[in-house]
Structure formats: C-alpha cells, structure tokens
Design a protein around this motif. Structure first.
Motif, PDB file in Angstrom:
ATOM      1  N   LEU A  59       0.974  -0.921  -0.146  1.00  4.18           N
ATOM      2  CA  LEU A  59      -0.351   0.053   0.692  1.00  4.18           C
ATOM      3  C   LEU A  59       1.142   1.509  -0.199  1.00  4.18           C
ATOM      4  N   LEU A  60       1.820   1.539   0.561  1.00  5.99           N
ATOM      5  CA  LEU A  60       2.970   2.711   0.235  1.00  5.99           C
ATOM      6  C   LEU A  60       4.348   2.915  -0.338  1.00  5.99           C
ATOM      7  N   GLY A  61       3.730   1.068  -1.336  1.00  4.69           N
ATOM      8  CA  GLY A  61       4.937   1.588  -2.345  1.00  4.69           C
ATOM      9  C   GLY A  61       6.431   0.545  -2.149  1.00  4.69           C
ATOM     10  N   GLY A  62       6.399  -0.714  -1.193  1.00  5.41           N
ATOM     11  CA  GLY A  62       7.161  -1.151  -0.722  1.00  5.41           C
ATOM     12  C   GLY A  62       7.132  -2.057  -1.528  1.00  5.41           C
ATOM     13  N   LEU A  63       8.806  -3.383  -1.372  1.00  2.00           N
ATOM     14  CA  LEU A  63       8.951  -4.520  -2.084  1.00  2.00           C
ATOM     15  C   LEU A  63       8.232  -5.441  -1.149  1.00  2.00           C
ATOM     16  N   PRO A  64       8.007  -6.721  -1.116  1.00  2.00           N
ATOM     17  CA  PRO A  64       7.576  -8.176  -0.270  1.00  2.00           C
ATOM     18  C   PRO A  64       8.236  -8.103   0.749  1.00  2.00           C
ATOM     19  N   VAL A  65       8.022  -8.429   1.223  1.00  2.00           N
ATOM     20  CA  VAL A  65       8.939  -8.556   2.958  1.00  2.00           C
ATOM     21  C   VAL A  65       9.088 -10.137   3.870  1.00  2.00           C
ATOM     22  N   THR A  66       9.785 -10.197   4.066  1.00  2.00           N
ATOM     23  CA  THR A  66      10.360 -12.207   4.265  1.00  2.00           C
ATOM     24  C   THR A  66      10.350 -11.323   5.493  1.00  2.00           C
ATOM     25  N   ALA A  67      10.740 -12.892   6.540  1.00  2.54           N
ATOM     26  CA  ALA A  67      11.689 -12.532   7.613  1.00  2.54           C
ATOM     27  C   ALA A  67      13.342 -13.494   6.661  1.00  2.54           C
ATOM     28  N   VAL A  68      14.233 -12.562   6.993  1.00  4.05           N
ATOM     29  CA  VAL A  68      15.397 -12.898   6.672  1.00  4.05           C
ATOM     30  C   VAL A  68      16.663 -13.313   7.465  1.00  4.05           C
ATOM     31  N   ILE A  69      17.394 -13.979   7.061  1.00  2.00           N
ATOM     32  CA  ILE A  69      17.940 -15.186   7.996  1.00  2.00           C
ATOM     33  C   ILE A  69      19.659 -14.176   8.346  1.00  2.00           C
ATOM     34  N   VAL A  70      20.332 -13.208   7.005  1.00  2.00           N
ATOM     35  CA  VAL A  70      20.521 -12.241   6.902  1.00  2.00           C
ATOM     36  C   VAL A  70      20.800 -11.568   8.357  1.00  2.00           C
ATOM     37  N   ARG A  71      20.194 -10.641   8.306  1.00  6.66           N
ATOM     38  CA  ARG A  71      19.672  -9.761   8.817  1.00  6.66           C
ATOM     39  C   ARG A  71      19.460 -10.184  11.117  1.00  6.66           C
ATOM     40  N   SER A  72      18.528 -11.544  10.420  1.00  6.65           N
ATOM     41  CA  SER A  72      18.574 -11.901  11.877  1.00  6.65           C
ATOM     42  C   SER A  72      19.583 -12.789  12.209  1.00  6.65           C
ATOM     43  N   SER A  73      20.386 -13.065  11.559  1.00  6.12           N
ATOM     44  CA  SER A  73      22.040 -13.402  12.573  1.00  6.12           C
ATOM     45  C   SER A  73      22.626 -12.507  12.528  1.00  6.12           C
ATOM     46  N   ALA A  74      22.430 -11.766  11.821  1.00  7.29           N
ATOM     47  CA  ALA A  74      23.551 -10.228  12.677  1.00  7.29           C
ATOM     48  C   ALA A  74      22.763 -10.418  13.660  1.00  7.29           C
ATOM     49  N   ASN A  75      21.605  -9.441  13.702  1.00  5.90           N
ATOM     50  CA  ASN A  75      20.400  -9.625  15.300  1.00  5.90           C
ATOM     51  C   ASN A  75      21.488 -10.470  16.386  1.00  5.90           C
ATOM     52  N   VAL A  76      20.762 -11.475  16.073  1.00  7.91           N
ATOM     53  CA  VAL A  76      21.456 -12.465  17.143  1.00  7.91           C
ATOM     54  C   VAL A  76      23.322 -12.233  17.880  1.00  7.91           C
ATOM     55  N   ALA A  77      23.698 -12.290  16.419  1.00 11.30           N
ATOM     56  CA  ALA A  77      25.345 -12.013  17.242  1.00 11.30           C
ATOM     57  C   ALA A  77      25.510 -10.833  17.459  1.00 11.30           C
ATOM     58  N   SER A  78      24.993  -9.960  17.472  1.00 10.09           N
ATOM     59  CA  SER A  78      25.145  -8.193  17.835  1.00 10.09           C
ATOM     60  C   SER A  78      24.434  -8.445  19.412  1.00 10.09           C
ATOM     61  N   GLY A  79      23.084  -9.488  20.177  1.00  7.13           N
ATOM     62  CA  GLY A  79      23.181  -9.718  21.127  1.00  7.13           C
ATOM     63  C   GLY A  79      21.544  -9.572  21.641  1.00  7.13           C
ATOM     64  N   ALA A  80      20.850  -9.105  20.385  1.00  4.82           N
ATOM     65  CA  ALA A  80      19.611  -8.922  21.213  1.00  4.82           C
ATOM     66  C   ALA A  80      19.075  -9.958  22.042  1.00  4.82           C
ATOM     67  N   LYS A  81      17.821  -9.161  22.501  1.00  6.52           N
ATOM     68  CA  LYS A  81      17.477  -9.809  23.344  1.00  6.52           C
ATOM     69  C   LYS A  81      15.442 -10.387  23.444  1.00  6.52           C
ATOM     70  N   THR A  82      15.855  -9.549  22.579  1.00  2.91           N
ATOM     71  CA  THR A  82      13.743  -9.451  22.177  1.00  2.91           C
ATOM     72  C   THR A  82      13.636  -8.773  20.673  1.00  2.91           C
ATOM     73  N   LYS A  83      11.948  -9.266  20.287  1.00  6.99           N
ATOM     74  CA  LYS A  83      11.713  -8.588  19.507  1.00  6.99           C
ATOM     75  C   LYS A  83      12.097  -6.945  18.999  1.00  6.99           C
ATOM     76  N   MET A  84      11.831  -6.203  20.238  1.00  7.53           N
ATOM     77  CA  MET A  84      12.719  -4.554  20.417  1.00  7.53           C
ATOM     78  C   MET A  84      13.741  -4.472  18.960  1.00  7.53           C
ATOM     79  N   SER A  85      14.327  -5.116  19.051  1.00  4.84           N
ATOM     80  CA  SER A  85      15.773  -5.179  18.231  1.00  4.84           C
ATOM     81  C   SER A  85      15.010  -4.585  16.788  1.00  4.84           C
ATOM     82  N   ALA A  86      13.834  -5.516  16.530  1.00  4.54           N
ATOM     83  CA  ALA A  86      13.289  -5.633  14.517  1.00  4.54           C
ATOM     84  C   ALA A  86      13.423  -4.489  14.897  1.00  4.54           C
ATOM     85  N   VAL A  87      12.158  -3.749  16.108  1.00  2.95           N
ATOM     86  CA  VAL A  87      11.112  -3.140  15.993  1.00  2.95           C
ATOM     87  C   VAL A  87      12.120  -1.607  15.554  1.00  2.95           C
ATOM     88  N   PHE A  88      13.432  -1.711  16.923  1.00  2.00           N
ATOM     89  CA  PHE A  88      14.355  -0.806  16.277  1.00  2.00           C
ATOM     90  C   PHE A  88      14.801   0.264  15.405  1.00  2.00           C
TER      91      PHE A  88
END
Length: 513
Positions: free
Chosen positions: A310-339
């Motif tokens: 609706l806003l003009g964006g591409l399709p989204v999926t869960a993506v492992i590259v960003r997820s693995s960077a998130n884990v490796a950087s010490g994320a504890k909750t899903k608020m990291s993805a939101v931030f």
C-alpha cells in the motif's frame, strides 16, 4: 513485562543499530536489482521492522525485502507492466498469507530437516563472505543483496571475485582492514563490555572509521578517495513536502485478470516458504532456544506485505542475514527488530547526506563477521561428527545453495534429507538380535511393504533349531505383505525345528487350498 523490557533495552538498542547498518545497503541493493525504485526497498525494510516486528512472535528474526525474491519481483514487474500494478499484487499476496496464517498453515515449517536448516545457515554465511569480497576490494559493479550464483551481468560469484582483484580500488582496502580490526577488537569481552567504548557497538565504530578515512584521503591521497558507486546511495529530500513523492501507491485495475492472481499467489507462497525457513533457522541461532509460532508469523508477514504494498514497498519476508546479525549483536527481544525499522525511517529521512558518506567496503567488513559466525569451521566438524546421515544432507545443501540460490538449494537439500530420514526409518523399523542361539525379531514402528525385503533377509538368517521371539508391541500398523511373510515363517518353523514365541502380533493361519 516493563522490567523485562527495561533490562533488555540496552542490548536491543545496540543490536538494532548493527542490523540497521546491515539492512541499509541490502534494502537499496535488492530494490535496484529487482527493477524497483530504491525507496521501495527502504519502505519494505521499515515495514518489516516496525509492523512485522511488532506482530511477530519471534524474538530474534528480522524481516525486510528478501534477496531470494529478487528474480521473482523483477519478472513480476515486467509481466504486470507497471510497478503500481505489481504493488497491487503485493497487497493481495499479503492477504493470502494472512489467510494461510489463520488456517494454521505455518505448521509445514516444522517439517524441514535439521541438517538442511544448518546447511542453509552455513551456505548463507559463505555467500556473505564471497559476495562481500568485491565490495571489500572496492569493486562495486554489483549491488549488495545479490545472493544468487549466476548474476545479471553473466558473471558468477567466483568470476566476480577475479574481476575485483583485477580492478580493485586501492582506497577501499585500508578501510576494510581497519574496520575488520575494530570489529574483531570489539569481540573481546573487555572491550565489548567497557563502560565507555561498549556503549556503541563495534559496527558503528567501524562505519565511522570508514567515513573518517575516506574523508582524510581528500587531503592525503585524493586518488584513493571513494565516491559514486563505492558509497551508500539514498534518495535525498530537499524538504519534507517532497515525502509524498517517494511513495508509490498500488493499482488494482487488473485484479480480475489471471496474471494478477498468478503473481500474487506466487509471491505469497514463495515468501511464506522463505519466512518459515528463516524463522526456523533464527530459532536455532537464538541462545535462549525460543520457538516462534509459525502460523502467527505468517499472519505478521501477511499484514506486513499488505502495508508494504500500500505504501510502495517491496514484498517482505523474514530474512536470515539480518536475523543472524541481530543474534550475533546480542539482541534479547523482538524490540531490536522494531528499533531497526524506526532507525531506518528516522535516519533515512533526516540525515541521508551523512549516510551517503558510508563506504560499502566498511559495511562489507560488518557482513564478513556475520558470515564467519554462520560458517565457522567448527560447524562443519560438529555436523560431521553427527554421522553421514546428517553430514551429507548438510553439505549437499551448502553446495546447492552456493551454486544456485536459496530456494533451489533448499529443495535439493530436502531431497537428500528426506532420503536419509527414510533410509534410517527403513533400517530401524525391523531389528534382529541374537544371544546364545536365541533370536529377537522386533518390529519397532509402523511397518509397510517397503520393509518386506529386509524382514525376509532377517528371517532367512535364523538357523534351524533356534528359539525366536517375534515382538510387535511398538508397531501400530503392520502391512498385509509383512503379515504374509511372518505367517509363512511361523507356519514353516516346525519343519526347521524353530520354536517361536509371539508378542503383540495376531497370527492368522493360512487357508489351505
């Protein structure tokens, strides 16, 4: 809940900053490679972070535009004719995903073999390293986010590295080396947990060092200074009144045509599969081993895709590259993805000129570290120690993904994984053990006609004069062919002086003709 949020806040904020730095060039690169406006990738990243991240039940996965959909998006835009019509299919794809989630279709995510998921993670790690070598050398002909072996310019992953060696930019090499040194230094607990230095993640220090070094080149070695394609490139707003110009809205005028629905269903199914694979992989990376509800994730992705379209964006999926960077950087909750989504939205709109100073070579250093953590040599060793039935599907998946793409490689890995699962179940379904001339024939689980040859082989190895126990307590189902073999053996046993005890099996005497 508030105390938990507060205690995890510092970890989630630091991780979100690293994910932002990883996501920024990938969102732009995937958009351009898909034949879409650069802003569409950033919109998808923002929606994936804020909208999907808020609804998702995953604590560590991050959503955004996926490299695995690049070819599909490019072909879909061409088949639809305009980007606006394509956006209409993205909105409908999101509604289809929402329906799949409500119907609990996410359960199929539980049927991916462990060895295949580990192979996917390792392959992604190797791809990250290989694909970032050209950027590290300052050869930025191809966009970040291209994960396929065969590229649009008829080069491939390895030939691109050869060209990068021949046509490297000298100024990029000190930047990537210094950035790598900083990142390795910040892996040390004393630095990472330092009261001053530890407040800001090593990835940001690495990026700041890259900007500073490139700036100093202008005074010291102007011919080394990087510009143009060697830097991040974000659309710049002159004022906020131009914000509306960056948004593109969907066109549903072809919604009654078959082509429209073929594209929408394709995006929904492929996007859902990639999401389920990624959240399964992210759960395995999570140090706390939390499990993501897969059907809820499809609901989150469905809502996210509809909003993104609706806003003009591409399709989204869960993506492992960003997820693995998130884990490796010490994320504890899903608020990291939101931030990270909030950072994308605020910083892209407020300081694009500063972000456009970031050399791609220092971002390559960040991705090198993420890739190494996914594909460490110790991972290969540990999987090998688990046996060939685990190692072969693992290594086949790794090789297949390296030389094709994510979904094709997973498909090949699944074939090998299922073969070894069936082989293991086949061998273990019926066992024969012997002790001092006493034999135990044990039906361990459901037995079908596929086990007939194995059963006949076991029974033929029992010598005359033996004592035999046939135990079928654990078999809930015994195929008719198996019953025939057992009945024949039981009936012929007096001729061989074999004494038989039957447990958990109803012997039926054959009718004599």
């Amino acid at each position: 809940m508030n105390s938990l949020f507060g205690s995890n806040l510092k970890y989630d904020l630091k991780a979100s900053l690293v994910v932002f730095l990883v996501a920024l060039p990938l969102c732009l690169g995937i958009a351009v490679a898909s034949g879409a406006p650069p802003m569409s990738g950033l919109i998808a990243g923002i929606v994936g972070g804020i909208v999907v991240g808020s609804i998702s039940g995953s604590n560590v996965s991050v959503s955004g535009p996926a490299a695995g959909l690049t070819v599909i998006v490019l072909d879909s835009i061409n088949s639809m004719g305009t980007f606006q019509l394509f956006l209409g299919t993205v909105v409908i794809a999101g509604l289809i995903q929402l329906g799949l989630g409500v119907a609990k279709a996410g359960i199929i995510g539980y049927y991916f073999p462990h060895a295949v998921i580990k192979g996917m993670l390792t392959a992604i790690g190797l791809i990250l390293i290989l694909k970032q070598i050209p950027h590290a050398l300052g050869y930025d002909v191809d966009l970040m986010g291209d994960e396929s072996f065969l590229q649009a310019d008829d080069h491939n992953t390895f030939s691109e590295i050869w060209y990068a060696i021949q046509y490297s930019s000298v100024g990029a090499i000190p930047i990537v080396l210094i950035a790598m040194a900083i990142l390795i230094l910040f892996e040390k607990p004393k630095i990472r947990n330092h009261a001053i230095f530890g407040v800001v993640p090593g990835a940001l220090w690495a990026v700041l060092s890259g900007i500073l070094i490139n700036f100093l080149y202008g005074f010291w070695k102007p011919e080394w200074q990087l510009g143009g394609d060697h830097l991040v490139s974000i659309p710049v707003l002159e004022n906020f009144s131009q914000l509306g110009d960056l948004l593109t809205f969907p066109d549903f005028s072809m919604i009654t045509e078959g082509t429209f629905w073929i594209v929408a269903v394709t995006i929904a199914i492929i996007g859902s599969l990639e999401t389920l694979l990624s959240i399964d992989a992210a759960d395995k990376l999570d140090p706390m081993k939390r499990i993501t509800p897969p059907s809820r994730e499809l609901v989150a992705q469905g809502i996210g895709n509809s909003v993104s379209g609706l806003l003009g964006g591409l399709p989204v999926t869960a993506v492992i590259v960003r997820s693995s960077a998130n884990v490796a950087s010490g994320a504890k909750t899903k608020m990291s993805a939101v931030f990270h989504g909030i950072l994308l939205m605020i910083l892209v709109l407020s300081i694009p000129n500063i972000l456009n100073l970031i050399p791609l070579s220092c971002l390559a250093a960040v991705l090198f570290l993420v890739g190494y953590k996914l594909a460490k040599p110790s991972i290969f060793i540990s999987i090998f120690k688990n046996g060939w039935d685990q190692f072969i599907p693992f290594i086949v998946t790794v090789i297949a993904i390296l030389f094709t793409d994510l979904l094709v490689g997973i498909g090949i890995g699944m074939v090998f994984g299922l073969f070894f699962v069936m082989k293991t179940n086949f061998v273990r379904a019926i066992t024969l053990t012997e002790l001092n001339g006493n034999y135990l024939v044990k039906l361990q689980k459901d037995v079908s006609f596929l086990n007939k040859a194995l059963l006949m082989k076991h029974l033929s190895n029992i010598p005359a004069g033996s004592k035999v126990i046939i135990s079928a307590h654990k078999a809930q189902f015994i195929d008719h062919d198996i019953q025939e073999v057992l009945n024949d053996f039981i009936e012929s046993s007096p001729d061989k002086n074999i004494r038989i005890t039957i447990e958990g099996y109803q012997y039926q005497t054959h009718q004599k003709l």
